[in-house]
Design a protein around this motif. Structure first.
Motif, PDB file in Angstrom:
ATOM      1  N   GLY A  17       0.861  -1.179   0.000  1.00  0.00           N
ATOM      2  CA  GLY A  17       0.000   0.000   0.000  1.00  0.00           C
ATOM      3  C   GLY A  17       0.894   1.224   0.000  1.00  0.00           C
ATOM      4  N   TRP A  18       0.930   1.939   1.117  1.00  0.00           N
ATOM      5  CA  TRP A  18       1.836   3.076   1.218  1.00  0.00           C
ATOM      6  C   TRP A  18       2.255   3.298   2.663  1.00  0.00           C
ATOM      7  CZ3 TRP A  18      -3.314   3.726  -0.090  1.00  0.00           C
ATOM      8  CH2 TRP A  18      -4.117   4.430   0.816  1.00  0.00           C
ATOM      9  N   ILE A  19       3.346   4.019   2.796  1.00  0.00           N
ATOM     10  CA  ILE A  19       3.876   4.419   4.089  1.00  0.00           C
ATOM     11  C   ILE A  19       3.576   5.896   4.232  1.00  0.00           C
ATOM     12  CG2 ILE A  19       5.976   4.712   5.455  1.00  0.00           C
ATOM     13  CD1 ILE A  19       7.136   2.308   3.900  1.00  0.00           C
ATOM     14  N   THR A  20       3.132   6.304   5.407  1.00  0.00           N
ATOM     15  CA  THR A  20       2.807   7.713   5.609  1.00  0.00           C
ATOM     16  C   THR A  20       4.055   8.490   6.003  1.00  0.00           C
ATOM     17  OG1 THR A  20       2.239   7.407   7.942  1.00  0.00           O
ATOM     18  CG2 THR A  20       0.459   7.132   6.337  1.00  0.00           C
ATOM     19  N   LYS A  21       4.013   9.792   5.730  1.00  0.00           N
ATOM     20  CA  LYS A  21       5.098  10.665   6.167  1.00  0.00           C
ATOM     21  C   LYS A  21       5.058  10.779   7.683  1.00  0.00           C
ATOM     22  CE  LYS A  21       7.208  12.541   2.581  1.00  0.00           C
ATOM     23  NZ  LYS A  21       8.606  12.483   2.351  1.00  0.00           N
ATOM     24  N   ARG A  22       6.140  11.228   8.256  1.00  0.00           N
ATOM     25  CA  ARG A  22       6.260  11.303   9.709  1.00  0.00           C
ATOM     26  C   ARG A  22       5.209  12.227  10.334  1.00  0.00           C
ATOM     27  NH1 ARG A  22      11.496  10.199  12.571  1.00  0.00           N
ATOM     28  NH2 ARG A  22      10.759  10.128  14.687  1.00  0.00           N
ATOM     29  N   SER A  23       4.939  13.337   9.721  1.00  0.00           N
ATOM     30  CA  SER A  23       3.924  14.244  10.269  1.00  0.00           C
ATOM     31  C   SER A  23       2.645  14.096   9.449  1.00  0.00           C
ATOM     32  CB  SER A  23       4.419  15.691  10.235  1.00  0.00           C
ATOM     33  OG  SER A  23       4.627  16.096   8.908  1.00  0.00           O
TER      34      SER A  23
END
Length: 154
Positions: A17-23
């Motif tokens: 799927g995807w990885i979210t950004k830190r913020s």
């Protein structure tokens, strides 16, 4: 099968799927889809995941941290919380008693999975196995913006 750094590792029934950004991640670090056979309706389940680097010798992950992921789950979704440490007993009890659809994986679980992965791939070198898994993260998109996790079903 031997693995090398840069090899793409596929997890059966779990397409990237995807990885979210830190913020602005909305309380989760990755989104995936657990696939299964169905005659009607969606053929997958949204999986929201949170990963926390936590000291294996310190205090365990508290219930408040787990609740943030559980609060993001919608009907029919499941969560996966992964930590390098452990969970406080009260946090585990709360997840169990409230019947949250959240899988808890601790540092011991991660170590066992890494050993199994290394043995299955013929590597027997835990560093090489870990490097291959890290390199496989490149198959995931990294999302700059908040995306609807339901997109993973499309």
């Amino acid at each position: 099968m031997r693995i090398r750094v840069g090899d793409v590792i596929r997890v059966p029934n779990f397409p990237p799927g995807w990885i979210t950004k830190r913020s602005r991640d909305g309380g989760f670090d990755f989104v995936g889809r657990l696939e299964f056979e169905r005659r009607f309706g969606p053929k997958g389940l949204v999986v929201l995941g949170e990963a926390k680097l936590w000291s294996p010798t310190g205090r365990g992950v508290p219930a408040t941290v787990l609740a943030r992921l559980a609060a993001q789950l919608q009907r029919g979704w499941m969560g996966v919380f992964v930590t390098t440490g452990m969970y406080e007993p009260a946090a585990q009890t709360e997840m169990f008693e409230d019947s949250y659809p959240v899988v808890l994986l601790n540092g011991a679980d991660l170590a066992e999975q890494l050993r199994s992965f290394a043995a299955e791939t013929g590597t027997h070198n835990l560093r090489a196995a870990a490097d291959a898994i890290i390199a496989a993260n490149q198959t995931f998109d990294v999302s700059d913006v908040r995306r609807d996790p339901n997109e993973v079903l499309w």
